[in-house]
Design a protein around this motif. Structure first.
Motif, PDB file in Angstrom:
ATOM      1  N   TYR A  27      -5.820   3.861   1.836  1.00 32.48           N
ATOM      2  CA  TYR A  27      -5.141   3.065   2.616  1.00 32.48           C
ATOM      3  C   TYR A  27      -3.672   3.900   2.772  1.00 32.48           C
ATOM      4  CZ  TYR A  27      -3.925   1.648  -2.105  1.00 32.48           C
ATOM      5  OH  TYR A  27      -4.047   1.467  -3.595  1.00 32.48           O
ATOM      6  N   CYS A  28      -3.483   4.752   1.712  1.00 32.38           N
ATOM      7  CA  CYS A  28      -1.989   5.249   1.735  1.00 32.38           C
ATOM      8  C   CYS A  28      -1.839   6.644   2.512  1.00 32.38           C
ATOM      9  CB  CYS A  28      -1.850   5.280   0.133  1.00 32.38           C
ATOM     10  SG  CYS A  28      -0.017   5.741   0.050  1.00 32.38           S
ATOM     11  N   GLY A  52       7.752   6.667  -6.304  1.00 36.26           N
ATOM     12  CA  GLY A  52       7.258   7.714  -5.670  1.00 36.26           C
ATOM     13  C   GLY A  52       5.853   7.759  -6.106  1.00 36.26           C
ATOM     14  N   SER A  63       8.659   2.465 -10.247  1.00 35.98           N
ATOM     15  CA  SER A  63       7.565   2.432  -9.395  1.00 35.98           C
ATOM     16  C   SER A  63       6.751   3.862  -9.123  1.00 35.98           C
ATOM     17  CB  SER A  63       7.526   1.843  -8.146  1.00 35.98           C
ATOM     18  OG  SER A  63       6.465   1.346  -7.524  1.00 35.98           O
ATOM     19  N   GLY A  76       3.379   4.507 -10.498  1.00 35.93           N
ATOM     20  CA  GLY A  76       2.080   4.328 -10.657  1.00 35.93           C
ATOM     21  C   GLY A  76       1.556   4.233 -12.297  1.00 35.93           C
ATOM     22  N   LEU A 130       7.443  -1.595 -11.189  1.00 39.53           N
ATOM     23  CA  LEU A 130       6.671  -2.212 -10.139  1.00 39.53           C
ATOM     24  C   LEU A 130       5.219  -1.571 -10.028  1.00 39.53           C
ATOM     25  CD1 LEU A 130       9.064  -2.488  -7.032  1.00 39.53           C
ATOM     26  CD2 LEU A 130       8.317  -4.322  -8.742  1.00 39.53           C
ATOM     27  N   LEU A 131       4.204  -2.350 -10.228  1.00 38.01           N
ATOM     28  CA  LEU A 131       2.826  -1.652 -10.009  1.00 38.01           C
ATOM     29  C   LEU A 131       1.940  -2.764  -9.456  1.00 38.01           C
ATOM     30  CD1 LEU A 131       1.281   0.873 -11.057  1.00 38.01           C
ATOM     31  CD2 LEU A 131       0.335  -0.582 -12.569  1.00 38.01           C
ATOM     32  N   GLU A 151      -3.148  -4.163  -6.347  1.00 39.78           N
ATOM     33  CA  GLU A 151      -3.745  -3.769  -5.132  1.00 39.78           C
ATOM     34  C   GLU A 151      -5.056  -4.943  -4.731  1.00 39.78           C
ATOM     35  OE1 GLU A 151      -1.742  -2.116  -3.470  1.00 39.78           O
ATOM     36  OE2 GLU A 151      -1.260  -0.474  -4.824  1.00 39.78           O
ATOM     37  N   MET A 208      -1.884  -5.955  -0.977  1.00 40.85           N
ATOM     38  CA  MET A 208      -1.673  -5.943   0.448  1.00 40.85           C
ATOM     39  C   MET A 208      -2.490  -7.198   1.142  1.00 40.85           C
ATOM     40  SD  MET A 208      -2.348  -1.737   1.179  1.00 40.85           S
ATOM     41  CE  MET A 208      -3.555  -1.735  -0.203  1.00 40.85           C
ATOM     42  N   PHE A 210      -1.186  -5.014   4.935  1.00 37.21           N
ATOM     43  CA  PHE A 210      -1.913  -3.777   5.168  1.00 37.21           C
ATOM     44  C   PHE A 210      -1.569  -3.264   6.714  1.00 37.21           C
ATOM     45  CE2 PHE A 210      -5.389  -1.404   7.216  1.00 37.21           C
ATOM     46  CZ  PHE A 210      -5.208   0.043   6.699  1.00 37.21           C
ATOM     47  N   TYR A 264       8.221   9.572   4.030  1.00 31.36           N
ATOM     48  CA  TYR A 264       7.596   8.724   3.172  1.00 31.36           C
ATOM     49  C   TYR A 264       6.694   7.705   3.735  1.00 31.36           C
ATOM     50  CZ  TYR A 264       7.263   6.396  -1.552  1.00 31.36           C
ATOM     51  OH  TYR A 264       6.496   5.746  -2.577  1.00 31.36           O
ATOM     52  N   LEU A 286       4.003   5.557   4.009  1.00 29.71           N
ATOM     53  CA  LEU A 286       2.708   5.056   3.443  1.00 29.71           C
ATOM     54  C   LEU A 286       1.853   4.343   4.568  1.00 29.71           C
ATOM     55  CD1 LEU A 286       4.835   2.688   1.336  1.00 29.71           C
ATOM     56  CD2 LEU A 286       3.619   4.716   0.709  1.00 29.71           C
TER      57      LEU A 286
HETATM   58  N1  SAH Z   1       2.652   5.384  -6.326  1.00 28.75           N
HETATM   59  C1  SAH Z   1       2.977   3.975  -6.723  1.00 28.75           C
HETATM   60  C2  SAH Z   1       3.846   3.428  -5.477  1.00 28.75           C
HETATM   61  C3  SAH Z   1       2.961   3.135  -4.263  1.00 28.75           C
HETATM   62  S1  SAH Z   1       3.701   2.793  -3.002  1.00 28.75           S
HETATM   63  C4  SAH Z   1       2.120   3.186  -7.235  1.00 28.75           C
HETATM   64  O1  SAH Z   1       0.882   3.678  -7.283  1.00 28.75           O
HETATM   65  O2  SAH Z   1       2.433   2.209  -7.525  1.00 28.75           O
HETATM   66  C5  SAH Z   1       3.876   1.217  -2.869  1.00 28.75           C
HETATM   67  C6  SAH Z   1       2.945   0.327  -2.333  1.00 28.75           C
HETATM   68  O3  SAH Z   1       2.790   0.460  -0.892  1.00 28.75           O
HETATM   69  C7  SAH Z   1       1.492   0.483  -2.860  1.00 28.75           C
HETATM   70  O4  SAH Z   1       1.275  -0.200  -4.092  1.00 28.75           O
HETATM   71  C8  SAH Z   1       0.711  -0.460  -1.567  1.00 28.75           C
HETATM   72  O5  SAH Z   1       0.468  -1.790  -2.013  1.00 28.75           O
HETATM   73  C9  SAH Z   1       1.494  -0.173  -0.621  1.00 28.75           C
HETATM   74  N2  SAH Z   1       0.781   0.318   0.561  1.00 28.75           N
HETATM   75  C10 SAH Z   1       0.318   1.893   0.560  1.00 28.75           C
HETATM   76  N3  SAH Z   1      -0.326   1.980   1.748  1.00 28.75           N
HETATM   77  C11 SAH Z   1       0.053   1.001   2.571  1.00 28.75           C
HETATM   78  C12 SAH Z   1      -0.672   0.554   3.732  1.00 28.75           C
HETATM   79  N4  SAH Z   1      -1.224   1.320   4.567  1.00 28.75           N
HETATM   80  N5  SAH Z   1      -0.262  -0.509   4.233  1.00 28.75           N
HETATM   81  C13 SAH Z   1       0.626  -1.166   3.554  1.00 28.75           C
HETATM   82  N6  SAH Z   1       1.016  -1.287   2.247  1.00 28.75           N
HETATM   83  C14 SAH Z   1       0.661   0.048   1.728  1.00 28.75           C
END
Ligand code: SAH
Length: 346
Positions: free
Chosen positions: A68-69, A107, A137, A139, A158-159, A162, A201, A232, A305, A307
């Motif tokens: 998703y990321c 990150g 945060s 991972g 923060l973790l 998912e 999400m 999401f 950044y 996401l």
């Molecule tokens: N690497 C770190 C930070 C992740 S980014 C970790 O693993 O915790 C933070 C959050 O963004 C993720 O936990 C995820 O829930 C959210 N995220 C990632 N891709 C996304 C997307 N396409 N839509 C909405 N949220 C997303």
């Protein structure tokens, strides 16, 4: 159904069957009822104060490949960056003057930013700003490393889990990672003494009412101090690029349920909910959220950044625009505060 909402409000817990009934039988009227009750609980416990966290997205380099990321390692179109220690400290200095008393260093899982370096940055931030909280945060890490972060002075972590459904987890991530490992990280973090945040999400591909029930039950079990949920949103250069985004109404309903189950938790109105819909963040606050996390990252990297597509990073999302944020919150009767905003039950 309203009795179930009332029960959640008084007992802070429901069974899987009860959560299932709420989620599958949800009507607009039920949503309004839950959101209004959640808003009242939030005002009772926090007044109309909104805590702010300065978000520093310090590296978008990631060894993981979450479907998703947008930062996943297979996305070769992502322009990668990593801030230096000095750049991170400059973000904090800027943020401190803007009234931030929590810095969130988020990150990717970037092996090039070593754990020693991260510990040193945390120590330096705590030395320069002893009145501030530091949230990490970054991972999944071995427990010893989390302990080192904690000993360096980090207060919170923060973790997001998912999804709390093993099979669903496997559809969102490539082979080789597991829900069990991610949950273990959360338990480790809690035992070490961090204030812990988890979340999920809303509307991720393959999510069902059952997987959402698992999320709500897992969060009841973990009892985290912070819970971050947001829709999401697809990122075009990922395998889920053509999947639909999560829905606003479901997101708001879930925020309300989480508030009723966790009356003192810190619940952010996330950037994703603000990206999904104009005024989304305000609606999240009116449904029980009480935290916003404006972006303190250097301007030149904010777009990288990524996401998900069109992620907001300017306007009221930008830390330097605290006035714009305050003006938006004033319209719904809320205000940001400079306090650290630690978890407390009163
Ligand atoms: N690497 C770190 C930070 C992740 S980014 C970790 O693993 O915790 C933070 C959050 O963004 C993720 O936990 C995820 O829930 C959210 N995220 C990632 N891709 C996304 C997307 N396409 N839509 C909405 N949220 C997303």
């Amino acid at each position: 159904m309203k009795q179930l909402i009332d029960k959640l409000r008084t007992e802070h817990s429901l069974t899987r069957e009860e959560y299932k009934a709420l989620l599958s039988g949800r009507t607009e009227e039920l949503e309004q009822y839950a959101r209004e009750l959640a808003r009242q609980v939030t005002v009772l416990n926090f007044g109309t104060d909104i805590y702010i966290r300065g978000l520093i997205e310090f590296t978008n380099i990631c060894k993981r490949d979450c479907y998703y990321c947008g930062l996943r390692r297979s996305n070769t179109l992502c322009k990668r960056y990593r801030l230096t220690d000095e750049e991170i400290l400059a973000c904090c200095e800027n943020g401190y003057h803007l009234g931030f008393r929590t810095f969130v260093l988020q990150g990717g899982e970037d092996g090039g930013f070593t754990d020693d370096e991260l510990c040193n940055v945390v120590k330096e931030i705590k030395k320069r700003y002893p009145d501030c909280a530091v949230t990490l945060s970054v991972g999944e890490r071995p427990r010893e490393i989390y302990q080192q972060y904690f000993d360096a002075g980090a207060d919170r972590y923060l973790l997001r889990h998912e999804t709390a459904d093993e099979e669903h987890y496997g559809k969102l991530h490539p082979a080789g990672v597991s829900l069990q490992e991610r949950k273990q990280c959360l338990w480790d973090l809690k035992e070490i003494g961090f204030q812990v945040g988890t979340g999920f999400m809303v509307g991720s591909p393959y999510q069902t009412v059952e997987t959402l029930c698992s999320d709500l039950l897992f969060i009841e079990e973990l009892k985290p101090q912070m819970i971050g949920i947001g829709p999401f949103i697809p990122h075009k250069d990922t395998p889920f690029g053509n999947e639909p985004a999560g829905a606003l109404d479901l997101t708001l309903f879930l925020i309300a349920l989480l508030r009723l189950a966790h009356p003192f938790a810190l619940l952010p109105a996330t950037t994703a909910v603000g990206t999904l819909a104009e005024g989304g963040r305000e609606l999240a606050i009116l449904s029980g959220a009480n935290v916003v996390m404006p972006n303190l990252s250097p301007n030149m990297h904010r777009k990288d950044y990524s996401l998900y597509d069109n992620k907001l990073s300017d306007g009221a999302e930008a830390a330097e625009a605290r006035d714009a944020l305050d003006a938006r919150l004033a319209r719904i009767g809320y205000q940001t505060v400079t306090a650290r905003g630690d978890y407390q039950e009163v």
